[in-house]
Design a protein around this motif. Structure first.
Motif, mmCIF file in Angstrom:
data_model
loop_
_atom_site.group_PDB
_atom_site.id
_atom_site.type_symbol
_atom_site.label_atom_id
_atom_site.label_comp_id
_atom_site.label_asym_id
_atom_site.label_seq_id
_atom_site.Cartn_x
_atom_site.Cartn_y
_atom_site.Cartn_z
ATOM 1 N N SER A 121 0.725 -1.199 -0.169
ATOM 2 C CA SER A 121 -0.039 -0.116 0.068
ATOM 3 C C SER A 121 0.991 1.340 -0.206
ATOM 4 C CB SER A 121 -0.982 -0.136 1.306
ATOM 5 O OG SER A 121 -1.752 1.230 1.105
ATOM 6 N N ILE A 122 0.643 2.092 -1.034
ATOM 7 C CA ILE A 122 1.277 3.336 -1.179
ATOM 8 C C ILE A 122 0.810 4.375 -0.756
ATOM 9 C CG2 ILE A 122 3.168 4.706 -2.569
ATOM 10 C CD1 ILE A 122 3.570 2.127 -4.170
ATOM 11 N N SER A 123 0.901 5.220 0.356
ATOM 12 C CA SER A 123 0.108 6.380 0.669
ATOM 13 C C SER A 123 0.773 7.490 0.112
ATOM 14 C CB SER A 123 0.062 6.560 2.290
ATOM 15 O OG SER A 123 -0.706 5.450 2.857
ATOM 16 N N THR A 124 0.126 8.476 -0.381
ATOM 17 C CA THR A 124 0.517 9.709 -0.960
ATOM 18 C C THR A 124 0.199 10.889 -0.332
ATOM 19 O OG1 THR A 124 -1.303 10.027 -2.673
ATOM 20 C CG2 THR A 124 0.649 8.791 -3.270
ATOM 21 N N ALA A 125 0.952 12.094 -0.437
ATOM 22 C CA ALA A 125 0.583 13.201 0.385
ATOM 23 C C ALA A 125 1.172 14.556 -0.422
ATOM 24 C CB ALA A 125 0.864 13.220 2.083
ATOM 25 N N PHE A 126 0.772 15.928 0.125
ATOM 26 C CA PHE A 126 1.520 16.781 -0.448
ATOM 27 C C PHE A 126 1.540 17.962 0.823
ATOM 28 C CE2 PHE A 126 1.414 20.749 -2.566
ATOM 29 C CZ PHE A 126 2.837 20.826 -3.371
ATOM 30 N N GLU A 127 2.677 18.187 0.878
ATOM 31 C CA GLU A 127 2.949 19.248 2.265
ATOM 32 C C GLU A 127 1.927 19.001 3.407
ATOM 33 O OE1 GLU A 127 1.889 23.273 0.324
ATOM 34 O OE2 GLU A 127 3.846 23.383 -0.274
ATOM 35 N N GLY A 128 1.997 17.804 3.812
ATOM 36 C CA GLY A 128 1.454 17.181 4.814
ATOM 37 C C GLY A 128 0.042 17.069 4.799
ATOM 38 N N THR A 129 -0.495 16.959 3.731
ATOM 39 C CA THR A 129 -2.055 16.667 3.405
ATOM 40 C C THR A 129 -2.109 15.274 2.871
ATOM 41 O OG1 THR A 129 -2.573 19.106 3.269
ATOM 42 C CG2 THR A 129 -4.225 17.353 2.474
ATOM 43 N N TYR A 130 -2.644 14.553 3.715
ATOM 44 C CA TYR A 130 -2.820 13.019 3.098
ATOM 45 C C TYR A 130 -3.884 12.974 2.022
ATOM 46 C CZ TYR A 130 -4.464 8.365 2.667
ATOM 47 O OH TYR A 130 -4.857 7.046 2.238
ATOM 48 N N LEU A 131 -3.496 12.448 0.714
ATOM 49 C CA LEU A 131 -4.005 12.377 -0.377
ATOM 50 C C LEU A 131 -4.785 10.876 -0.466
ATOM 51 C CD1 LEU A 131 -1.993 14.818 -2.255
ATOM 52 C CD2 LEU A 131 -4.169 15.438 -1.245
ATOM 53 N N ASP A 132 -4.140 10.244 -1.573
ATOM 54 C CA ASP A 132 -4.609 8.932 -1.997
ATOM 55 C C ASP A 132 -3.780 7.903 -1.401
ATOM 56 O OD1 ASP A 132 -6.737 10.190 -3.109
ATOM 57 O OD2 ASP A 132 -5.664 10.535 -4.879
ATOM 58 N N SER A 133 -4.367 6.508 -1.357
ATOM 59 C CA SER A 133 -3.448 5.585 -1.678
ATOM 60 C C SER A 133 -3.781 4.422 -2.614
ATOM 61 C CB SER A 133 -3.815 4.587 -0.318
ATOM 62 O OG SER A 133 -3.560 5.074 1.057
ATOM 63 N N TYR A 134 -2.700 3.743 -2.807
ATOM 64 C CA TYR A 134 -2.606 2.907 -4.247
ATOM 65 C C TYR A 134 -2.320 1.600 -3.699
ATOM 66 C CZ TYR A 134 -3.132 7.147 -6.877
ATOM 67 O OH TYR A 134 -3.718 8.544 -7.268
#
Length: 278
Positions: A121-134
């Motif tokens: 599971s690869i979690s993504t974020a930008f500048e501390g904001t959690y976005l999506d998981s793949y």
């Protein structure tokens, strides 16, 4: 008689001096002997350590050889030569994957055993904001390969797989994570920009699936008047969240001052995220 006494004094002084010299030589010899003994003891310890390391080396070489032959199981236990080699290889792959999980735990990559292999599971974020998981499920026998995944079609998964999956799983996962985080970062910027600065936009922001090309028109106020600028942001590096090329243009009849504003905006877009540039 006086001369005789004087000769006796000189003779005594000579004897004492000679004795002192002999004592000094004896002390120096004792020090040297002690140093030699210490050197010999040190040499003996070093030789013993060398022998110990050689034994460890030979043991490790033997284990590696057995592992390559598929005869060494988990914990260094020698398997039955009749046991399938695939079992030993599978144990080694699982152990390697567990080590990778420890490395990637703090980078947003986690995994668990699945029925067929390992599910990442690869979690993504930008500048501390959690976005999506793949998600990505890998089969690990007879060779590592992708079984199922939720990676977007425009992410170069196949190219990364061909280049790294069989030889360097760590690089494969790290690069895949970089691509995904960069993509969602660019998408997040575009969404935030469109949401919070809709009043300044003239029309809608245009983007492609990978969000590495953004085109939009927006209004700026200058000397009590409203002028229209056109922006084209191109992200040549697929793992970057800042554009490598930002072109902001105005109409041909625009003033020199407005052209300077366009140039300043162009530089700004290359330095900070889009939604924070306004």
């Amino acid at each position: 008689r006086g001369k005789m006494e004087e000769r006796e004094v000189h003779s005594a002084d000579g004897i004492l001096g000679h004795l002192e010299a002999l004592e000094a030589e004896a002390q120096e010899a004792a020090v040297k002997q002690e140093e030699q003994e210490q050197q010999q003891e040190k040499m003996a310890r070093l030789q013993a350590r060398v022998q110990e390391l050689r034994l460890q080396r030979d043991e490790l070489q033997a284990k590696v050889k057995l592992q390559q032959q598929g005869q060494l199981g988990e914990g260094g236990i020698v398997l039955d030569p009749g046991q399938p080699r695939a079992q030993a290889v599978l144990e080694w792959k699982i152990k390697s994957l567990k080590s990778l999980l420890e490395i990637f735990y703090l980078t947003g990559i986690s995994a668990k055993r699945s029925k067929h292999g390992i599910c990442f599971s690869i979690s993504t974020a930008f500048e501390g904001t959690y976005l999506d998981s793949y998600h990505l499920e890998l089969l690990i026998q007879p060779q590592v390969r992708i079984h199922h995944h939720s990676i977007p079609i425009f992410i170069p998964l196949e190219q990364l797989s061909k280049k790294y999956l069989q030889t360097n799983l760590r690089s494969f996962l790290a690069l895949l994570s970089h691509h995904l985080n960069a993509y969602v970062g660019r998408r997040y910027q575009a969404d935030q920009f469109q949401e919070h600065f809709a009043e300044q936009l003239e029309g809608s922001l245009q983007r492609n699936s990978l969000c590495n090309l953004l085109v939009f028109n927006y209004k700026v106020a200058r000397e009590g008047k409203s002028f229209l600028l056109n922006a084209r942001l191109l992200y040549r590096d697929p793992c970057s969240t800042l554009p490598s090329e930002a072109i902001v243009s105005c109409t041909a009849e625009a003033s020199a001052a407005l052209a300077e504003v366009a140039a300043a905006h162009s530089a700004l877009y290359r330095q900070i995220p889009l939604h924070r540039a306004f």
